[in-house]
Design an enzyme around this catalytic site. Sequence first.
Site, mmCIF file in Angstrom:
data_model
loop_
_atom_site.group_PDB
_atom_site.id
_atom_site.type_symbol
_atom_site.label_atom_id
_atom_site.label_comp_id
_atom_site.label_asym_id
_atom_site.label_seq_id
_atom_site.Cartn_x
_atom_site.Cartn_y
_atom_site.Cartn_z
ATOM 1 N N TYR A 70 12.200 31.712 4.357
ATOM 2 C CA TYR A 70 10.946 32.393 4.649
ATOM 3 C C TYR A 70 10.820 32.761 6.123
ATOM 4 C CZ TYR A 70 9.084 31.196 0.022
ATOM 5 O OH TYR A 70 8.868 31.102 -1.325
ATOM 6 N N LYS A 126 0.844 -1.197 0.000
ATOM 7 C CA LYS A 126 0.000 0.000 0.000
ATOM 8 C C LYS A 126 0.883 1.253 0.000
ATOM 9 C CE LYS A 126 -0.399 -0.043 5.050
ATOM 10 N NZ LYS A 126 -1.300 -0.117 6.219
#
Length: 372
Positions: A264, A38
């Site tokens: 940032y 998965k």
Amino acid sequence: MPKAQETVLEIDLKALHHNFKYLKSKLQPNTKFLAVVKAFAYGSDAYEVANYLQKLGVDYFAVAYINEGVELRKSGITKPILVLHPLAVNFKKLIEFALEPSLYNAKILNEFISIASAEKQINYPVHIKFNTGLNRLGFWENDVDYVVSKVKATKTINVKSLFSHLAASEDLNERDFTLKQINNFKIIAEHFKTKIGYMPILHMSNTSGVLNYPEAHFDMIRSGIGLYGFGNSEKESTYLKPISSLKTVISQIHKIEKGESVGYNRAYKSDGSFTKTATLPLGHADGIGRHYGNGKGFVTIHGQKAPIIGNVCMDMIMVDVTNIDCKEGDEVIVFGEHSTAENLAETANTLSYELITSISQRVKRVFLKEDT
């Protein structure tokens, strides 16, 4: 092997083979092996991993959702595929691609019988999940009679397996709880057998169950994280090999002067001492989340740790290379065989599972074959 020239995730199939053989060595010869692929095979590449394991002789595959199984079928995977968390809206597609559903409550059981009947299915293989303590999905012990009555009332489905899921098999402090789960599952299985007249395949063990609870191997085991190189304990991880290495390169080097900031929100500010940073072409859109920023996470350059400084950007991170002799274009190891995904994940108080399954599919995959 050649040095990275861009951001790549190397998948070492030889390591995958090693892990498969190690886990198989813990089993009885007749115990089946279900490989969990998965989440894009835990962030690697579902088709390449499943195709390779199919060639090695794995007995079963498991995915979380129906569309994951459909993609494997379209890619040529022919082994049985168990869908662990199917939703009724996709049941017709599940049947079209010969996938096998986990049925975990009355609603999903009745919906599947109804749709499979409308599709004129006979003895369609299904897997009945029982909850023994994880409290996530599954019928309860006192639902056995109900499930058997529904199965006996139709020729549409056939119970291929009964299964459950261990909640804390990696934590030996929870041994009493785990043994209680195992015993409860045995009681459920015997009750089911008595009522229906045959014993389906039984499976309960995840990777840690394989390693810590041989009494819970039953007819089949399910291994996910172990195949990808992690044993949920320092001891067991030494016997396994991480199959994935995330590598990148230095795009640019900056000299940060007194009073300057990096990234940032000016999350890193020079304290006055000289700092040299390297900018790398990967970021939180590639799976390196913001929680690794501001000195928590690190990468490795020429064998030395380079802490991530400032905020992680969408497509870039900056690392401190003040004391590392490096240049633009040099290879950078984000995680790999020696500085593992587990090591990096620990810096942000998370798990290797979360890190490796987060690696974006925009990151180029490179496969190292057996003869590489």
